[in-house]
Structures are given as structure tokens and as C-alpha cells.
Design an enzyme around this catalytic site. Structure first.
Site, short mmCIF file in Angstrom:
data_model
loop_
_atom_site.label_atom_id
_atom_site.label_comp_id
_atom_site.label_asym_id
_atom_site.label_seq_id
_atom_site.Cartn_x
_atom_site.Cartn_y
_atom_site.Cartn_z
N ASP A 47 42.25 -8.89 0.20
CA ASP A 47 41.93 -8.44 -1.15
C ASP A 47 43.16 -7.71 -1.70
OD1 ASP A 47 41.87 -5.97 0.12
OD2 ASP A 47 39.68 -5.84 0.15
N SER B 165 40.76 2.38 6.28
CA SER B 165 40.21 1.02 6.29
C SER B 165 41.04 0.02 7.08
CB SER B 165 40.05 0.51 4.85
OG SER B 165 41.29 0.58 4.16
N HIS C 261 44.08 -5.00 1.47
CA HIS C 261 43.87 -5.17 2.90
C HIS C 261 44.40 -6.49 3.43
CE1 HIS C 261 40.50 -2.41 1.63
NE2 HIS C 261 41.10 -1.70 2.57
#
Length: 345
Positions: A320, A49, A323
Site C-alpha cells: 500500500d 506496523s 508498507h
């Protein structure tokens, strides 16, 4: 990134504690010989990610508001409020961000810039059912080459961005495997890491930008316990151990593959420097508390948001619980730029 919360339940083994003596080490930015460098014409991205720009389906969390609120002002499949590592590296080389592999069908002309195979939540080994690990991502590129999408010349003049940020370890602990076996598992991950790099080299790719993993103990998953005031040094030891072994792999690759360029992007030291010295990075003063609090991207049965977003997104390092924000990635590019310059002729 996914399942890193499970790491908080494990303590440091004796073997891994020894690497505390390495924690002050500034990992070298490693490149191949000057004569092996070529102009970068495209980019192939493998990772999770931190590098994914939209390979998950539209039901995934990264396709829900408020993700993408900064760029492109709507969800785009990036696990952030805006741009991620891939976008900034492509911009450094004056290239368009390579197209996500799962979006290539409707954009045939854009594959000339390369392809992004990175998929959020994945690892070197299997972590999330149905998502491609590193080996499967490489096989996706092999299929494109086999079908004539990319030539040997294209591969040789393209950059490989290889960015896996530690999902394997969260998955390991989630499976309730033993603490004593964790150091050996790290070694298994690094061994497969080299196998994957060798496989890409064997396909004709010659330029590699490889990220180490960041200070996992500074993720909001762990800093929440201290009211976002301090990192979990015990968890960071795992990252230091992984990175020390990875550094050795990069050194070996440089010696054994003299026709290639292998550059280590020291995400760990860069992120830790920003977190520990946030006052030196302008507006980026909120180092450990996420901007998107709560269940970011989720809504209850009545459609009410289960999260809140900070007013000053540009001041937060984390978007978050795992990330970075676009502002953080932009700040991280400053120390990483010297490494990327090694690819330029």
C-alpha cells in the site's frame, strides 16, 4: 506506519542538509563481541506496523481484505499482503513467529517462542491515542516477567527485534510543530531510543537486532507526485539524519555494554538498493507504485471495494502507500542476512 504524508509539506532545514554528505554511506552492521553471542531461543519484538503480526483489534484495516491475500490467504492483522519482517527474522533462526501480545490469552503454549509487542502506527513517543509506544511495549514485557511467564534465562537467550520506522516524525509534522525544531526532535527520539535499549538490557536481554528507518521519500505517499517514477530526496534527508544518530548510539552501546550483542539492520540501504536497482532483483520490478491502489482495505457504504489490487503481487515492492509486500520483505532479507549471521555461534 501512519501520518508520514504530513512530512511531504516540510522542507529541509540547514542543519539536516549537512547530512547529505552522509547519504552515500553504507551503515556498518554492528555486533557485539564474539564471546557475548548466545544461541537464539526466542524473540521479543518491539515496533510498529513493519513488525506487527496482529496486535490491533479486528476492526483495524490490517484485518480487512485484501490484507493477507498472499499469506495466510486471509487477513491476519499484518500490514501487508503476507509475511512481514518479524516472520522472516523468526524463520531465519528456525523459530515460529512469536505470538502477538494481544493474542496470548488463547494460546498459552506459544508464548515460549517469545512475544511480539509491535503495534502498527506507534512510535518511540506517543503517536496514536490508545496504542502503546516503545516504553509501554517494554512495560508489557516487564509485566509478563513479573508474572513469571519468562525467566532470566529465557531473556538472556532471546533476541530483541527493535523496529520503529518513523511514525514519530509524521506525528510531529501533523501537530504543526516548527520545521526549525525538527532536528532537535530527531535528537530527542534517538535519546529515548537509547533509554529504551538500556532498559531492555537492564532487564537481562543481551541480543539486539535494531533496524534503522527506510528511505521515507520513496514511499508511494511521495512518489505518487512523480507518477511513481522518483523518490523525494528532501524527505530522505530526514531518514539519513535519524540513521546517522542511531548508528552512533549502537556504537556506544557496543562499547558500554560489552556483554551484549548489538546488530544494526540497515533497512535504509537495503531498500534503496532494491528500489534503485530493481532489475537485479528478479521479478521485483515495480519499485515505487503500490500494488493495492486506492483506499486499501476499505469499502464504501454499499460494500464496494475502494481499492484495486495488482495482478502480479510478487513484482511490487510496496503493498500500500507505506508498507512493503511479502516479496519485498523476502528480497530485503538477502542483504540483511549477513547481519543476522552475527548472532549465530
Amino acid at each position: 506506519m501512519q501520518d508520514k504524508e504530513a512530512l511531504a509539506t516540510t522542507s529541509t532545514s540547514t542543519q539536516m542538509t549537512h547530512v547529505l554528505f552522509l547519504s552515500g554511506l553504507i551503515f556498518l552492521h554492528l555486533a557485539g563481541n564474539v564471546e557475548s553471542r548466545r544461541a537464539i531461543r526466542g524473540m521479543f519484538v518491539f515496533g510498529d506496523s513493519y513488525a506487527d503480526t496482529g496486535n490491533h483489534g479486528h476492526s483495524a484495516i490490517a484485518w480487512q481484505p485484501p490484507y493477507g491475500i498472499t499469506y495466510p490467504r486471509h487477513p491476519s492483522g499484518r500490514h501487508s499482503d503476507g509475511r512481514v519482517l518479524t516472520d522472516f527474522v523468526a524463520s531465519f533462526f528456525n523459530m515460529s513467529t512469536p505470538l502477538p501480545y494481544n493474542q496470548r490469552q488463547g494460546n498459552p503454549n506459544l508464548v515460549h517462542f517469545g512475544t511480539n509487542f509491535a503495534s502498527g502506527g506507534t512510535g518511540i513517543f506517543d503517536t496514536v491515542p490508545g496504542l502503546p509506544n516503545a516504553t509501554a511495549q517494554i512495560e508489557q514485557l516487564q509485566d509478563l516477567v513479573k508474572n513469571g511467564v519468562y525467566s532470566a534465562t529465557t531473556l538472556a537467550s532471546s533476541l530483541v527485534l527493535f523496529s520503529f520506522s518513523g511514525n514519530d516524525y509524521g506525528f510531529y509534522v501533523q501537530r504543526k510543530r516548527t520545521e526549525a525544531g525538527l532536528p532537535g526532535f530527531v535528537e530527542m527520539v534517538i535519546k529515548q531510543f537509547r533509554v529504551d535499549l538500556e532498559r531492555l538490557y537492564g532487564m537481562g536481554l543481551r541480543q539486539f537486532a535494531i533496524t534503522n528507518i527506510g528511505p521515507l521519500g520513496c514511499l508511494p505517499l511521495y512518489t505518487a507526485k512523480s507518477n511513481y517514477s522518483s523518490c523525494n530526496d528532501t524527505v530522505n534527508v530526514l531518514a539519513v539524519y535519524h540513521n546517522s544518530l542511531l548508528q552512533e548510539v549502537v556504537k556506544v552501546m557496543r562499547k558500554s555494554r560489552a556483554n551484549g550483542s548489538f546488530v544494526l539492520l540497515d533497512y535504509y540501504s537495503s531498500a534503496l538498493s532494491i528500489i534503485q536497482h530493481k532489475d537485479q532483483y528478479g521479478k521485483l520490478r515495480n519499485a515505487l507504485k503500490p500494488c493495492c491502489m486506492g483506499a486499501c482495505g476499505m469499502r464504501d457504504s454499499a460494500g464496494k471495494a475502494m481499492y484495486s489490487v495488482c495482478e502480479q503481487r510478487g513484482s511490487a515492492f510496496f503493498w500500500d502507500v507505506v508498507h512493503p509486500t511479502q516479496a519485498a520483505w523476502q528480497a530485503l532479507m538477502k542483504p540483511l542476512t549477513s547481519s543476522l549471521h552475527l548472532f549465530q555461534t
